[in-house]
Design a protein around this motif. Structure first.
Motif, short mmCIF file in Angstrom:
data_model
loop_
_atom_site.label_atom_id
_atom_site.label_comp_id
_atom_site.label_asym_id
_atom_site.label_seq_id
_atom_site.Cartn_x
_atom_site.Cartn_y
_atom_site.Cartn_z
N TYR A 181 0.83 -1.20 0.00
CA TYR A 181 0.00 0.00 0.00
C TYR A 181 0.87 1.26 0.00
CZ TYR A 181 -4.03 -2.88 1.36
OH TYR A 181 -5.02 -3.82 1.39
N GLY A 182 0.32 2.31 -0.60
CA GLY A 182 0.98 3.61 -0.51
C GLY A 182 0.89 4.15 0.90
N ARG A 183 2.00 4.70 1.42
CA ARG A 183 2.04 5.22 2.79
C ARG A 183 1.66 6.69 2.82
NH1 ARG A 183 3.58 0.31 2.39
NH2 ARG A 183 4.79 -0.68 4.07
N LEU A 184 0.97 7.08 3.88
CA LEU A 184 0.58 8.47 4.09
C LEU A 184 1.52 9.11 5.09
CD1 LEU A 184 -3.32 8.11 4.38
CD2 LEU A 184 -1.96 8.61 2.33
N VAL A 185 2.24 10.11 4.64
CA VAL A 185 3.12 10.86 5.53
C VAL A 185 2.33 12.04 6.05
CG1 VAL A 185 5.31 12.07 5.77
CG2 VAL A 185 5.11 10.14 4.17
N ILE A 186 1.95 11.99 7.33
CA ILE A 186 1.02 12.97 7.88
C ILE A 186 1.55 13.53 9.20
CG2 ILE A 186 -1.03 11.97 6.81
CD1 ILE A 186 -1.65 10.55 9.38
N SER A 187 0.99 14.67 9.58
CA SER A 187 1.32 15.29 10.87
C SER A 187 0.29 14.86 11.90
CB SER A 187 1.31 16.81 10.73
OG SER A 187 0.00 17.27 10.47
N GLN A 188 0.48 15.26 13.14
CA GLN A 188 -0.44 14.87 14.20
C GLN A 188 -1.83 15.47 14.00
OE1 GLN A 188 1.41 15.89 17.94
NE2 GLN A 188 2.56 13.96 18.01
N ASN A 189 -1.90 16.60 13.31
CA ASN A 189 -3.22 17.21 13.07
C ASN A 189 -3.80 16.82 11.70
OD1 ASN A 189 -1.44 18.63 11.52
ND2 ASN A 189 -2.07 20.67 12.23
N HIS A 190 -3.31 15.69 11.18
CA HIS A 190 -3.85 15.08 9.96
C HIS A 190 -3.53 15.85 8.69
CE1 HIS A 190 -7.07 12.38 12.09
NE2 HIS A 190 -5.83 12.12 12.45
N ASN A 191 -2.55 16.74 8.73
CA ASN A 191 -2.08 17.34 7.49
C ASN A 191 -1.29 16.30 6.71
OD1 ASN A 191 -3.15 19.84 8.05
ND2 ASN A 191 -1.28 20.62 9.00
N LEU A 192 -1.55 16.23 5.41
CA LEU A 192 -0.90 15.23 4.56
C LEU A 192 0.25 15.87 3.80
CD1 LEU A 192 -0.82 12.40 3.22
CD2 LEU A 192 -2.52 13.25 1.58
N TYR A 193 1.45 15.36 4.04
CA TYR A 193 2.62 15.90 3.37
C TYR A 193 2.93 15.16 2.07
CZ TYR A 193 3.39 18.58 7.60
OH TYR A 193 3.23 19.45 8.65
N ALA A 194 2.67 13.85 2.04
CA ALA A 194 3.01 13.08 0.83
C ALA A 194 2.35 11.71 0.89
CB ALA A 194 4.52 12.91 0.71
N ILE A 195 2.14 11.14 -0.30
CA ILE A 195 1.79 9.74 -0.44
C ILE A 195 2.97 9.06 -1.12
CG2 ILE A 195 0.21 8.05 -1.43
CD1 ILE A 195 -1.96 10.18 -1.45
N VAL A 196 3.56 8.10 -0.43
CA VAL A 196 4.76 7.44 -0.93
C VAL A 196 4.43 6.00 -1.28
CG1 VAL A 196 7.16 6.83 -0.45
CG2 VAL A 196 6.17 8.91 0.55
N GLU A 197 4.64 5.62 -2.53
CA GLU A 197 4.41 4.24 -2.94
C GLU A 197 5.42 3.33 -2.25
OE1 GLU A 197 1.81 3.31 -4.61
OE2 GLU A 197 1.20 5.40 -4.83
N ALA A 198 5.01 2.12 -1.93
CA ALA A 198 5.84 1.20 -1.15
C ALA A 198 7.18 0.94 -1.83
CB ALA A 198 5.08 -0.11 -0.91
N LYS A 199 7.16 0.80 -3.14
CA LYS A 199 8.40 0.46 -3.85
C LYS A 199 9.40 1.63 -3.88
CE LYS A 199 6.32 1.39 -8.39
NZ LYS A 199 4.95 1.58 -7.90
N GLU A 200 8.90 2.83 -3.55
CA GLU A 200 9.76 4.01 -3.52
C GLU A 200 10.04 4.50 -2.11
OE1 GLU A 200 7.63 6.79 -5.88
OE2 GLU A 200 7.83 5.65 -7.75
N ALA A 201 9.51 3.81 -1.10
CA ALA A 201 9.63 4.26 0.28
C ALA A 201 10.96 3.83 0.89
CB ALA A 201 8.48 3.70 1.11
N ASN A 202 11.48 4.68 1.79
CA ASN A 202 12.66 4.29 2.54
C ASN A 202 12.25 3.47 3.77
OD1 ASN A 202 11.84 6.12 4.59
ND2 ASN A 202 12.91 7.80 3.55
#
Length: 458
Positions: free
Chosen positions: A149-170
């Protein structure tokens, strides 16, 4: 679900439902989104959810490879709201195919998927709710096993910074359990403006809807995330996943009926359909199947191993065990339909009984009538169906054949073993069978002759 008045009714809403996937992993001649959960196609479920959300416009994106999907979609949303993605070049490309259909639309657009059968209006409502106060909303879920699954990089207040595909994630990003469902909502003009900038410089050469998040961030917009359960947003790609979704839906439906006062001694063996209506006070025994269009009123008992479809069961009625109610069966109050009785397109009056081994097809049975074992409504002449009408209080003797069209008057009695081809007057006795004859000694003589014949051939 009716429209939720917590939403600003001045903001128009539309849905774009993606239904262009080929579904090759289903390995079925039936297109993936036309497979059913709870007796309802996944496509219909997605369209239902959009309308239940109060969407003013519902656009379905289909592919050329499955004409039947387009036909089914047009039947629900109209020709002008079905668009073709050809060729299929990713989710962003699919949503972009809906641009012209929404060219005159001014409001919020939600993107959903026709292969997610549990993604109901209740699940999607928070997306539109949040979209009233932010530029873009993505629906996420906490995955037990994030996997691909694509990962959601979010802040504590649910702001979304990025969607990172699994194959491209660190490594750090792979540890994230917040995942992308694919559902997204934002203003129509913003959505298509961002999609126009999406590129296909990736391994598959496809245009991904997820790229609009990064593009929105470049414009100093801050997408936000709301969450649903993993089951609610889960998609179907193979037969095993379809079966899993069916199991989840059935379990939830059983629990809902139990909460509402329906008695089930073995609920895991009872199977419901999407529009089944069961009143409080109904008892359902094990191994009962409800097809589409069944209503059961309070006090009724559905006994084991019965199958009901397109039928109405009145208050206090008994059905089964091993009974079959087919479309058009309407049972009145306190009717008894017993073991191995089939009823199709027949209205059965209050208190009438057909307790054993009968076929009642096309017609009407009056109140308090009694249908004996082995009775058949002979309703089909090979070309047309005809009706059998049985009056109030009539008694049909066992093993009778009623050849339609025929009317049995109120209070009439039909002798057992009769073949009735003409109307019978009220309160009359009718029988149609040969007079019994007896030939003394005939059977013994027959056996002697045949035994001698058999012995001579050895």
């Amino acid at each position: 679900m009716s429209r939720d008045m917590s939403l600003d009714s001045t903001i128009k809403r539309a849905a774009v439902i993606l239904a262009a996937g080929q579904g090759t992993r289903m390995k079925s001649p039936l297109p993936k989104v036309l497979h059913k959960v709870g007796g309802r196609t996944m496509l219909d479920r997605a369209i239902d959810a959009a309308f239940d959300l109060g969407c003013d416009r519902v656009v379905v994106v289909v592919g050329n490879h499955s004409p039947s999907v387009g036909i089914a979609a047009r039947a629900r949303v109209g020709d002008q709201n079905v668009v073709v993605q050809d060729p299929p070049l990713g989710t962003g490309h699919a949503v972009l195919a809906a641009r012209d259909a929404l060219a005159d639309f001014d409001g919020q657009v939600i993107v959903t998927y026709a292969d997610c059968p549990l993604m109901s209006a209740e699940v999607l409502l928070p997306v539109f709710d949040m979209a009233q106060t932010t530029e873009m909303v993505v629906l996420g879920f906490e995955a037990a096993d994030p996997g691909a699954y694509g990962r959601l990089v979010i802040s504590q207040n649910h702001n979304l910074y990025a969607i990172v595909e699994a194959k491209e994630a660190n490594k750090e990003q792979l540890a994230i359990t917040a995942c992308n469902s694919g559902v997204l909502a934002c203003d129509r003009a913003l959505l298509f403006s961002l999609l126009a900038e999406v590129a296909n410089d990736n391994a598959k050469g496809e245009y991904y809807l997820t790229d609009v998040v990064a593009l929105a961030r470049k414009r100093d917009l801050m997408p936000q995330v709301t969450f649903a359960s993993e089951q609610d947003v889960g998609g179907v790609n193979a037969q095993g996943e379809l079966a899993m979704m069916e199991a989840v839906w059935q379990t939830r439906t059983r629990q809902a009926f139990l909460r509402d006062g329906v008695t089930m001694t073995a609920p895991d063996t009872v199977w419901f359909s999407w529009d089944t209506r069961i009143a409080a006070g109904v008892t359902i025994e094990p191994n009962v199947v409800f097809g589409d269009g069944v209503t059961v009123e309070t006090g009724a008992v559905i006994r084991a191993f019965s199958h009901l479809e397109g039928a109405v069961v009145g208050e206090g009625a008994f059905v089964g065990p091993y009974a079959r109610l087919r479309p058009g069966a309407v049972l009145g109050k306190d009717v008894h339909i017993g073991n191995f009785v089939e009823v199709k397109n027949v209205t059965v009056g209050e208190g009438a009984k057909a307790n054993h081994l009968a076929y009642l097809g096309d017609g009407a049975v009056g109140a308090r009538a009694n249908i004996g074992a082995g009775t058949i409504f002979c309703n089909y002449d090979g070309f047309f169906k005809h009706k059998t009408i049985i009056g109030d209080g009539a008694f049909i003797g066992s093993n009778s054949s009623l050849v339609a069209p025929v009317t049995i008057g109120a209070g009439a009695l039909i002798g057992s073993g009769s073949v009735i081809t003409e109307d019978v007057s009220a309160d009359a006795l009718a029988f149609a069978r040969s007079r019994q004859a007896e030939k003394l000694g005939w059977a013994a003589n027959f056996r002697a002759v045949k035994s001698a014949e058999k012995a001579s051939k050895k």
